[in-house]
Design an enzyme around this catalytic site. Structure first.
Site, PDB file in Angstrom:
ATOM      1  N   SER B 233       0.823  -1.211   0.000  1.00 53.57           N
ATOM      2  CA  SER B 233       0.000   0.000   0.000  1.00 53.57           C
ATOM      3  C   SER B 233       0.864   1.271   0.000  1.00 53.57           C
ATOM      4  O   SER B 233       2.013   1.242   0.438  1.00 53.57           O
ATOM      5  CB  SER B 233      -0.901  -0.039   1.229  1.00 53.57           C
ATOM      6  OG  SER B 233      -1.993   0.813   1.067  1.00 53.57           O
ATOM      7  N   GLN B 255      -0.830   5.288   6.613  1.00 55.30           N
ATOM      8  CA  GLN B 255      -0.372   4.382   5.571  1.00 55.30           C
ATOM      9  C   GLN B 255       0.795   3.550   6.065  1.00 55.30           C
ATOM     10  O   GLN B 255       0.862   2.345   5.837  1.00 55.30           O
ATOM     11  CB  GLN B 255       0.045   5.205   4.349  1.00 55.30           C
ATOM     12  CG  GLN B 255       0.164   4.389   3.090  1.00 55.30           C
ATOM     13  CD  GLN B 255      -1.107   3.638   2.821  1.00 55.30           C
ATOM     14  OE1 GLN B 255      -2.183   4.184   2.860  1.00 55.30           O
ATOM     15  NE2 GLN B 255      -0.985   2.347   2.591  1.00 55.30           N
ATOM     16  N   HIS B 258       0.484   0.144   7.916  1.00 51.39           N
ATOM     17  CA  HIS B 258       0.033  -1.085   7.235  1.00 51.39           C
ATOM     18  C   HIS B 258       1.100  -2.175   7.275  1.00 51.39           C
ATOM     19  O   HIS B 258       0.791  -3.345   7.464  1.00 51.39           O
ATOM     20  CB  HIS B 258      -0.343  -0.794   5.792  1.00 51.39           C
ATOM     21  CG  HIS B 258      -1.779  -0.414   5.618  1.00 51.39           C
ATOM     22  ND1 HIS B 258      -2.813  -1.256   5.954  1.00 51.39           N
ATOM     23  CD2 HIS B 258      -2.362   0.715   5.168  1.00 51.39           C
ATOM     24  CE1 HIS B 258      -3.973  -0.655   5.709  1.00 51.39           C
ATOM     25  NE2 HIS B 258      -3.731   0.547   5.239  1.00 51.39           N
ATOM     26  N   GLU B 322      -1.121   4.842  -5.172  1.00 54.35           N
ATOM     27  CA  GLU B 322      -2.428   4.238  -4.886  1.00 54.35           C
ATOM     28  C   GLU B 322      -3.369   5.311  -4.322  1.00 54.35           C
ATOM     29  O   GLU B 322      -4.484   5.477  -4.788  1.00 54.35           O
ATOM     30  CB  GLU B 322      -2.233   3.103  -3.870  1.00 54.35           C
ATOM     31  CG  GLU B 322      -3.512   2.383  -3.504  1.00 54.35           C
ATOM     32  CD  GLU B 322      -3.323   1.443  -2.323  1.00 54.35           C
ATOM     33  OE1 GLU B 322      -2.271   1.522  -1.640  1.00 54.35           O
ATOM     34  OE2 GLU B 322      -4.236   0.640  -2.068  1.00 54.35           O
ATOM     35  N   HIS B 323      -2.891   6.027  -3.283  1.00 50.26           N
ATOM     36  CA  HIS B 323      -3.679   7.111  -2.678  1.00 50.26           C
ATOM     37  C   HIS B 323      -2.934   8.414  -2.872  1.00 50.26           C
ATOM     38  O   HIS B 323      -1.730   8.480  -2.592  1.00 50.26           O
ATOM     39  CB  HIS B 323      -3.848   6.903  -1.173  1.00 50.26           C
ATOM     40  CG  HIS B 323      -4.455   5.599  -0.789  1.00 50.26           C
ATOM     41  ND1 HIS B 323      -3.700   4.508  -0.423  1.00 50.26           N
ATOM     42  CD2 HIS B 323      -5.748   5.198  -0.709  1.00 50.26           C
ATOM     43  CE1 HIS B 323      -4.505   3.488  -0.131  1.00 50.26           C
ATOM     44  NE2 HIS B 323      -5.752   3.873  -0.300  1.00 50.26           N
ATOM     45  N   ASP B 356     -10.878   4.516   3.193  1.00 49.85           N
ATOM     46  CA  ASP B 356     -10.577   3.127   3.573  1.00 49.85           C
ATOM     47  C   ASP B 356     -11.799   2.453   4.175  1.00 49.85           C
ATOM     48  O   ASP B 356     -11.952   1.237   4.076  1.00 49.85           O
ATOM     49  CB  ASP B 356      -9.454   3.105   4.618  1.00 49.85           C
ATOM     50  CG  ASP B 356      -8.093   3.377   4.003  1.00 49.85           C
ATOM     51  OD1 ASP B 356      -7.961   3.212   2.782  1.00 49.85           O
ATOM     52  OD2 ASP B 356      -7.173   3.762   4.750  1.00 49.85           O
ATOM     53  N   GLU B 410      -9.706  -7.244 -46.787  1.00 49.96           N
ATOM     54  CA  GLU B 410      -8.985  -8.085 -45.814  1.00 49.96           C
ATOM     55  C   GLU B 410      -8.906  -9.536 -46.287  1.00 49.96           C
ATOM     56  O   GLU B 410      -8.383 -10.395 -45.584  1.00 49.96           O
ATOM     57  CB  GLU B 410      -9.649  -8.001 -44.426  1.00 49.96           C
ATOM     58  CG  GLU B 410      -9.362  -6.691 -43.715  1.00 49.96           C
ATOM     59  CD  GLU B 410      -9.682  -6.719 -42.222  1.00 49.96           C
ATOM     60  OE1 GLU B 410     -10.288  -7.703 -41.747  1.00 49.96           O
ATOM     61  OE2 GLU B 410      -9.343  -5.745 -41.531  1.00 49.96           O
ATOM     62  N   HIS B 415     -16.979 -13.340 -44.925  1.00 48.67           N
ATOM     63  CA  HIS B 415     -17.502 -12.177 -44.213  1.00 48.67           C
ATOM     64  C   HIS B 415     -18.307 -11.300 -45.170  1.00 48.67           C
ATOM     65  O   HIS B 415     -19.361 -10.775 -44.826  1.00 48.67           O
ATOM     66  CB  HIS B 415     -16.360 -11.343 -43.611  1.00 48.67           C
ATOM     67  CG  HIS B 415     -15.778 -11.923 -42.361  1.00 48.67           C
ATOM     68  ND1 HIS B 415     -15.126 -13.129 -42.337  1.00 48.67           N
ATOM     69  CD2 HIS B 415     -15.757 -11.464 -41.076  1.00 48.67           C
ATOM     70  CE1 HIS B 415     -14.723 -13.378 -41.099  1.00 48.67           C
ATOM     71  NE2 HIS B 415     -15.087 -12.388 -40.311  1.00 48.67           N
TER      72      HIS B 415
END
Lengths: 427, 427
Positions: B233, B255, B258, B322-323, B356, B410, B415
Site C-alpha cells: 500500500s 499508511q 500497514h 495508490e492514494h 478506507d 482483408e 464475411h
C-alpha cells in the site's frame, strides 16, 4: 461436423468444451526474445525481421513519406469505407464517455469518478494473409477518443520491408502517433521494454499468433497491462422456424473461415431450418477462397437441435460465445436471458461481419469462455477511472465516529488517529 | 526517512522507484497446493488449516449458527458503523450503474451495451493481526449490487477454528452466499478448481500475502479472472503553506502502519510545513501500537521539497500512487492535472481513512505504479459489458457496401458473403 438432436442437459458440459489447444512450451523462446530486445534494442528488431519475416529493413520506424504514399496505394472506395466505419466506431465509443456524477454519500462527503487516459498504449496488428486494418480502427479509435497521448502501432513488414497501405492509412486517420515495422513476440518485447525507436507503453492491445499471445502474457511481469487473454474466434447462432438458412450458413462460414481452430455452433428448434442450414453450408463453402480453413473448422463444429429457444440461450450462456447471433423472430424476449457473450447480433439482418467492420461496436472480444468474466474492448479499456472525494469539516464530523470505530476494530490506530486529530484540532 | 530539497527533474525517475520486493521462488509450492486441492478437495483444505494456520477444523463450511452467533459477539456501535459504511458504499457504487444508451450509428443500425453480472465471484479476506471486515464491505457490496448469483468468501480460521465475528457479520449483511474456513494459496486453489464444498468461481478478488498473490496469478491459467495485480500500500501527500502538519503526519502514518513495506511520500512547497510535518510524525508515531511497522516503513519513505504544486502533481503522476492526498488550498485547480492515481483525497478534512472505511469509494486500488494502467475495484469489476446490435433491412442496405468493401480488402470473402447474400435475397 458434429450433429446432436435434443441433447439432455447433463450432456451439455461436454458439448460446450472447446477443443484443447496444443500448448507448445515456448516460454524459453519468449524469454530469449525479450532478453535480445532488452540488450540490442532496434538492432535486435531488425535482425528478427530478417529471421522471422524474411524482411530486410534498415530501420524499424515507418516514415512520414511511407504513410503519405499509402494514401495513394488504396482505392477511393476502400478509403471511404474505412472512413465510414471509423465514424460509426467513433459514435458508439463516444457514447461510452460517462458524465461525472458527484454523489453526496453523507452530508459533507462527496465522491465521484473521473476518467483519465492510459497515457501510452501499444497496438499490435498481425501480418500474414489478411491485412487487419479493421483492427487498427477498433483499437486506435477508442485510444484516440480516450485521449491517450502516445498510441503506437507495431506490425510485421512484408518480404519487401513494407507495411500494407490500408493499415498505414487507417493508422494515420485514427491518430496513431508512431508506426513500427516489427512483429511477433519481438514487437511485444519492444513495446514492453522500449528501444531507441519504440517507446515503452503501459498497455498492449491486439490479436496475434501463439507467440504474440505468450509474449503478451509474459509482458505483464514487467508491469504492462494487456487487453484480455486470447483464444480462437467463435460464433454461436440460435435460429427458430422463421430464420433464414442461407443467412445462418453464411454467418457460420464467416466465422469458420478465420482459421481451422475457429469454433462454430448452430442451435435451432426447427428441423427444417436445421437441415437446410447444413445444406446451405455445403453449397456456400465451395465458392470460398478460404474453404480449406472453413472446412477444417466445420469438422470441430456442433449443430444441435434444441427443444426451445430458452434452452438454446441457456446452452449459449454455458458456452459463453464470443459472438452470439440471435437470429430469431422475437429476440427482444431473449435479451434479458443472455448472461455470457462477447457481442450479440439480433434478428435476420444483423450479420456478425457488420460488427466486425462497421456498425460501431468493437470486434476485440473475449473468446474461449472468457465472456463469463471479461468484457470486450471499449473506451473503458483505454482509461483508468480515478475516484475523488472531498470531505468538508462538517462531513468529517458526520462520518468521523464511524471511521474511528471501524479502524479501532481492525486494530489500525493510526487510521483512527487521522480522524481523531482532525476532530480535535478543527482549525 | 529520505529527505530531498528541490530535486531536479532528471533525478525524479530514480526518486519514484519502488523498493524492489524480494521475489521468492514459490511457484513450485503453489503448484503443489493446487494439485493437492484438485486431488483431495475439502480434505486437503482441512489439512492445510492444521498445517498453515494451526487450526483444527472438521469442515470448511461456516454454518448458519456460526453466522447467527457472530451478531451477538460484536458491539452495537460496531454494527451500526458497519451498516453506515455499507450504506455509503452502496450509494456510491449504485451511481456506477449505467443507463442503457442505444446509439443509431447509421440509419437502421442500433448499438448498445448492457451490464451482466459475473455469475460466480470469490472474495478472499486475509487472516492475521487485523480482521479486514472493511474489505468484505468493499467487495461484497458491489458484487451484490451487480447481481452476482454466487458470492463466496474464503478466510483462514484462527487457532480455535473460528472466523472473526465482524467478518461474518459484514459478509452476512452484504449478501455473501457462502463462507469457508480456508486461507492462503489453498483458498485461491479451492475457488479456482472447486471442491465438494467450495464452488468454482469465475473471478477472484481480495488482498493477501505473497502466497495469495502468487496463487491468484497462477489461477489465471485455469481461466479465472482476478481483480488486479498486487503490491504494498502507498500514499503520496501534497501540501502547501495552508496545510496542517499534524494532519499530514497522521495521514502518512496511517499508511505507514500497514506494514514495513508500505510506501509513504510527502511533497510540499513550504519549508515550515515540511519541517513541522516531520516533527509531528516523530511525536505521533510513539503512541501507535503498530509503531514498529510504521517506523520500518518510514525508513524507506521520501520527504521532498518542491518548487510548485504543479511540479508536485507532475511528480505524483510519474510515481502513480495508490492514494493521493491533495491537502492544498485550491485543490480544484489541480484535479485536471492528476493523471495517474488510484484514489484522490481533497483538502484538509479528506483523510485517507475516510475512503478506507466509510465515505463510499472503494479501497481496493492499484498499487506499485499500476495506477498508470489499472482502475480500482468498482461496480464494473463485477460485470461484463455486453454489446448488442440490431440492423434492420434498411440498416444493412445502408451499411452493406462498406462492410463488403472492407471484408474483401482483408481477404475474408465469407464475411463479405454474409452481407451479399442478405442484400440479394432480402426476404
Amino acid at each position: 461436423m458434429r450433429i446432436y438432436r435434443y441433447p439432455t442437459k447433463n450432456t451439455w458440459p461436454e458439448l460446450v468444451q472447446r477443443p484443447v489447444l496444443e500448448q507448445k512450451e515456448i516460454s524459453a523462446l519468449i524469454e530469449g526474445i525479450f532478453d535480445e530486445v532488452k540488450t540490442n534494442g532496434d538492432k535486435a528488431l531488425i535482425e528478427f525481421n530478417l529471421k522471422f519475416d524474411q524482411a530486410k529493413t534498415d530501420t524499424v520506424t515507418v516514415t512520414e513519406t511511407e504513410i503519405k504514399n499509402a494514401e495513394n496505394l488504396i482505392s477511393e472506395d476502400l478509403k471511404q469505407a474505412i472512413q465510414e466505419a471509423k465514424e460509426n466506431i467513433s459514435k458508439f465509443h463516444t457514447s461510452q464517455k460517462p458524465e461525472i456524477q458527484k454523489i453526496e454519500t453523507t452530508k459533507g462527503v462527496v465522491c465521484w469518478r473521473e476518467n483519465r487516459a492510459v497515457e501510452k498504449v501499444g497496438i499490435y496488428i498481425p501480418g500474414g494473409t489478411a491485412p487487419l486494418f479493421s483492427t487498427v480502427l477498433m483499437l486506435a479509435v477508442p485510444a484516440n477518443l480516450a485521449g491517450c497521448q502516445e498510441i503506437i502501432l507495431c506490425t510485421p513488414p512484408d518480404k519487401e520491408g513494407n507495411i500494407n497501405p490500408a493499415i498505414l492509412y487507417a493508422a494515420k486517420i485514427c491518430g496513431v502517433t508512431k508506426i513500427f515495422k516489427t512483429g511477433g513476440a519481438q514487437a511485444i518485447a519492444a513495446m514492453t521494454l522500449g528501444t531507441e525507436s519504440v517507446p515503452k507503453v503501459y498497455k498492449i492491445f491486439g490479436p496475434g499468433n501463439q507467440f504474440v499471445v505468450a509474449a503478451k502474457e509474459y509482458a505483464q511481469r514487467y508491469g504492462v497491462a494487456i487487453d484480455m487473454p486470447a483464444g480462437p474466434s467463435e460464433v454461436l447462432v440460435i435460429a427458430d422456424e422463421l430464420s433464414i438458412p442461407e443467412f445462418c450458413a453464411a454467418d457460420l462460414l464467416s466465422q469458420a473461415e478465420h482459421g481451422g481452430d475457429s469454433q462454430v455452433i448452430f442451435l435451432t428448434t426447427d428441423l427444417k431450418v436445421f437441415n437446410e442450414t447444413i445444406s446451405a453450408i455445403g453449397l456456400q463453402v465451395k465458392d470460398l477462397p478460404r474453404n480449406e480453413l472453413a472446412n477444417k473448422s466445420l469438422e470441430n463444429s456442433s449443430f444441435i437441435l434444441m427443444d426451445s429457444i430458452e434452452e438454446a440461450v441457456e446452452f449459449s450462456n454455458l458456452y459463453a460465445p464470443e459472438h452470439l447471433i440471435l437470429a430469431v423472430d422475437n429476440f427482444d424476449k431473449y435479451i434479458p436471458m443472455v448472461q455470457n457473450a462477447g457481442s450479440v447480433f439480433l434478428g435476420n439482418y444483423s450479420c456478425e461481419s457488420a460488427g466486425d467492420y462497421a456498425s460501431g461496436t468493437n470486434h476485440t472480444l473475449p473468446t474461449n469462455a472468457y465472456a463469463r468474466n471479461y468484457s470486450g474492448v471499449s473506451l473503458d479499456s483505454f482509461v483508468k477511472k480515478i475516484t475523488f472525494q472531498y470531505l468538508s469539516k462538517e462531513g468529517l464530523q458526520n462520518l468521523g465516529k464511524t471511521i474511528e470505530i471501524m479502524a479501532e476494530a481492525e486494530g489500525l490506530l493510526a487510521h483512527k488517529n487521522a480522524v481523531s486529530i482532525r476532530l480535535k484540532l478543527q482549525p
